[in-house]
Design an enzyme around this catalytic site. Structure first.
Site, PDB file in Angstrom:
ATOM      1  N   SER A  55       1.165  -0.960  -0.106  1.00  0.00           N
ATOM      2  CA  SER A  55       0.099  -0.171  -0.549  1.00  0.00           C
ATOM      3  C   SER A  55       0.610   1.472   0.264  1.00  0.00           C
ATOM      4  CB  SER A  55      -0.957  -0.337   1.114  1.00  0.00           C
ATOM      5  OG  SER A  55       0.298   0.468   2.458  1.00  0.00           O
ATOM      6  N   ASP A  87      -1.057  -1.575  -3.976  1.00  0.00           N
ATOM      7  CA  ASP A  87      -2.918  -1.497  -3.917  1.00  0.00           C
ATOM      8  C   ASP A  87      -3.216  -0.264  -3.555  1.00  0.00           C
ATOM      9  OD1 ASP A  87      -4.460  -3.092  -2.440  1.00  0.00           O
ATOM     10  OD2 ASP A  87      -4.032  -3.128  -0.734  1.00  0.00           O
ATOM     11  N   HIS A 184     -13.247  -3.835   4.013  1.00  0.00           N
ATOM     12  CA  HIS A 184     -12.235  -4.249   4.758  1.00  0.00           C
ATOM     13  C   HIS A 184     -11.794  -3.957   5.656  1.00  0.00           C
ATOM     14  CE1 HIS A 184     -10.656  -1.801   0.403  1.00  0.00           C
ATOM     15  NE2 HIS A 184      -9.509  -3.087   0.949  1.00  0.00           N
ATOM     16  N   GLY A 185     -10.499  -5.182   6.417  1.00  0.00           N
ATOM     17  CA  GLY A 185     -11.054  -5.303   8.450  1.00  0.00           C
ATOM     18  C   GLY A 185     -11.420  -6.138   7.916  1.00  0.00           C
ATOM     19  N   GLY A 217     -10.597  -6.514   0.338  1.00  0.00           N
ATOM     20  CA  GLY A 217     -11.445  -7.122   1.135  1.00  0.00           C
ATOM     21  C   GLY A 217     -11.418  -8.527   1.577  1.00  0.00           C
ATOM     22  N   ALA A 218     -11.036  -9.465   0.891  1.00  0.00           N
ATOM     23  CA  ALA A 218     -11.277 -10.895   0.900  1.00  0.00           C
ATOM     24  C   ALA A 218     -10.607 -12.188   2.486  1.00  0.00           C
ATOM     25  CB  ALA A 218     -11.427 -11.624  -0.119  1.00  0.00           C
ATOM     26  N   SER A 219     -10.004 -11.076   3.622  1.00  0.00           N
ATOM     27  CA  SER A 219     -10.011 -11.589   4.267  1.00  0.00           C
ATOM     28  C   SER A 219     -10.821 -12.644   4.636  1.00  0.00           C
ATOM     29  CB  SER A 219      -9.072 -11.164   5.649  1.00  0.00           C
ATOM     30  OG  SER A 219      -7.577 -10.789   5.462  1.00  0.00           O
ATOM     31  N   ASP A 262      -5.093  -9.310   3.589  1.00  0.00           N
ATOM     32  CA  ASP A 262      -4.049  -8.554   4.210  1.00  0.00           C
ATOM     33  C   ASP A 262      -4.654  -8.978   5.641  1.00  0.00           C
ATOM     34  OD1 ASP A 262      -2.044  -6.690   5.292  1.00  0.00           O
ATOM     35  OD2 ASP A 262      -3.233  -4.471   4.352  1.00  0.00           O
ATOM     36  N   SER A 263      -5.792  -8.275   6.198  1.00  0.00           N
ATOM     37  CA  SER A 263      -6.251  -8.461   7.502  1.00  0.00           C
ATOM     38  C   SER A 263      -5.458  -9.843   8.066  1.00  0.00           C
ATOM     39  CB  SER A 263      -7.330  -8.231   7.930  1.00  0.00           C
ATOM     40  OG  SER A 263      -7.887  -6.917   7.388  1.00  0.00           O
TER      41      SER A 263
HETATM   42  O1  G3H Z   1      -7.114  -2.298   1.643  1.00  0.00           O
HETATM   43  C1  G3H Z   1      -5.843  -2.087   2.328  1.00  0.00           C
HETATM   44  C2  G3H Z   1      -5.061  -2.091   3.124  1.00  0.00           C
HETATM   45  O2  G3H Z   1      -5.453  -3.353   3.837  1.00  0.00           O
HETATM   46  C3  G3H Z   1      -4.200  -1.926   3.033  1.00  0.00           C
HETATM   47  O3  G3H Z   1      -3.704  -1.446   4.800  1.00  0.00           O
HETATM   48  O4  G3H Z   1      -2.811   1.399   4.498  1.00  0.00           O
HETATM   49  O5  G3H Z   1      -2.719   0.214   6.513  1.00  0.00           O
HETATM   50  O6  G3H Z   1      -0.802  -0.670   4.941  1.00  0.00           O
HETATM   51  P1  G3H Z   1      -2.694  -0.159   4.871  1.00  0.00           P
HETATM   52  P1  13P Z   2      -8.594  -7.171   4.531  1.00  0.00           P
HETATM   53  O1  13P Z   2      -8.659  -6.631   4.971  1.00  0.00           O
HETATM   54  O2  13P Z   2      -9.900  -7.972   4.012  1.00  0.00           O
HETATM   55  O3  13P Z   2      -7.406  -8.039   4.119  1.00  0.00           O
HETATM   56  O4  13P Z   2      -8.392  -6.562   2.555  1.00  0.00           O
HETATM   57  C1  13P Z   2      -7.214  -6.782   1.917  1.00  0.00           C
HETATM   58  C2  13P Z   2      -7.014  -5.314   0.526  1.00  0.00           C
HETATM   59  O5  13P Z   2      -8.039  -5.726   0.076  1.00  0.00           O
HETATM   60  C3  13P Z   2      -6.138  -4.436  -0.115  1.00  0.00           C
HETATM   61  O6  13P Z   2      -6.281  -4.403  -0.759  1.00  0.00           O
HETATM   62 ZN    ZN Z   3      -8.170  -3.437  -1.033  1.00  0.00          ZN
END
Ligand code: G3H
Ligand code: 13P
Ligand code: ZN
Length: 313
Positions: A55, A87, A184-185, A217-219, A262-263
């Protein structure tokens, strides 16, 4: 192409193969040596293509030169099918900077702008990226939750299927992130019965046959990490991710070619460190608990590559 120096590839062939053979490529975010080594190691172990996602805020955290030194130090080869991806780039400048550094793929996220402005900015990035052999992603629709440190969206606006076709035609973008109910999250679903909007996804695919789509947002928010965190002094209550069966369905039966995670890695990392430190309060050797955290991220990434993405060879 600058990224060839690092043994990287863009996402064009990856997505072509994913479409033809019904799987998705995982895009896993990293931000330090440990998460980088864990994610790349998992891809190598499973012989899977991988998208290493960074990111804007992660890039700022590691710094440009340090990031590229870490990537260069991994001696990646083109046959490993590794892409380095920006990203949620929010400006032309951020995308151009990533391309000039050696990224092989960029996302321009202008999804918060009105349609015409999103088209104009995305098209400008696509032009610059294509001139450098870099593949592109843009977003249409809005996801609930924290998208990064600078953006927060508490509305949910599903992608309009006919707009999606119009958007792709006007921008020339190579892949499109769609909003079909992910966010996300760590707080994505109210219950594990909640369904993603596969009906909207089907309509988008009718308008855009054979076109690579992306799920952000696919965690899946593995509950064992939540439990470990809460048992060891953390407080993350009622976190719920996307059920793995719905992610598998998206990867194996639709044109979703890229699934962003990511999460899950953040939770795996944090859970392990909390547990290690609670277990041995006198331990002050970061190499000890960071190695353990890296190992958990590695194992979880392998699990998701095999069981969610279906991209292991
Ligand atoms: O979708 C976004 C990612 O989870 C990036 O988050 O800006 O805290 O690295 P970050
Ligand atoms: P998560 O918060 O679901 O892991 O999303 C990650 C994402 O979309 C990064 O671009
Ligand atoms: Zn994302």
């Amino acid at each position: 192409m600058l990224y060839e120096k690092y043994g990287l590839v863009n996402t064009t062939n990856m997505f072509g193969d994913a479409l033809a053979r019904h799987y998705a490529v995982g895009a896993f975010n990293f931000y330090n040596l440990e998460t980088f080594a864990a994610i790349l190691g998992a891809a190598r172990q499973t012989k899977s293509p991988i998208i290493l996602a960074v990111s804007e805020s992660a890039l700022k955290y590691i710094s440009d030169d340090m990031l590229m030194a870490i990537v260069g130090g991994a001696h990646i080869t083109p046959d490993e099918n590794v892409a380095l991806h920006l990203d949620h780039g929010h400006s032309f400048e951020a995308c151009a900077q990533a391309i000039d550094l050696g990224f092989s793929s960029v996302m321009i996220d202008a999804s918060n702008l009105p349609f015409d402005e999103n088209v104009a900015l995305s098209a400008r990035v696509v032009e610059y990226a294509h001139a450098h052999g870099v593949s592109t992603e843009a977003e249409l629709g809005t996801l609930r939750g924290r998208e990064d440190e600078n953006t927060f969206s508490d509305t949910e606006l599903y992608t309009n299927p006919s707009d999606a076709a119009d958007f792709v035609e006007k921008t020339g973008v190579d892949s499109l992130a769609v909003a079909i109910g992910t966010s996300h999250g760590a707080y994505k679903m109210k219950s594990d019965k909640q369904e993603l909007r596969f009906d909207i996804l089907a309509k988008i695919m009718n308008y855009l046959p054979n076109f690579p789509l992306v799920l952000h947002g696919a965690s899946s928010i593995p509950q064992q990490f939540i439990q470990t965190i809460n048992e060891n002094g953390g407080e993350i209550k009622n976190a719920l991710g996307i059920p793995t069966d719905q992610l598998q369905r998206a990867a194996s039966t639709t044109n979703i070619c890229k699934i962003n995670v990511d999460s899950d890695s953040r939770l795996a990392f944090t859970a392990t460190i909390r547990k290690k430190l609670a277990e041995s309060p006198s331990n002050f050797n970061p190499r000890d608990y960071l190695a353990a955290a890296m190992e958990t991220v590695y194992a979880n990434t392998m699990y998701e590559i095999i069981n969610i993405m279906g991209s292991a060879h």
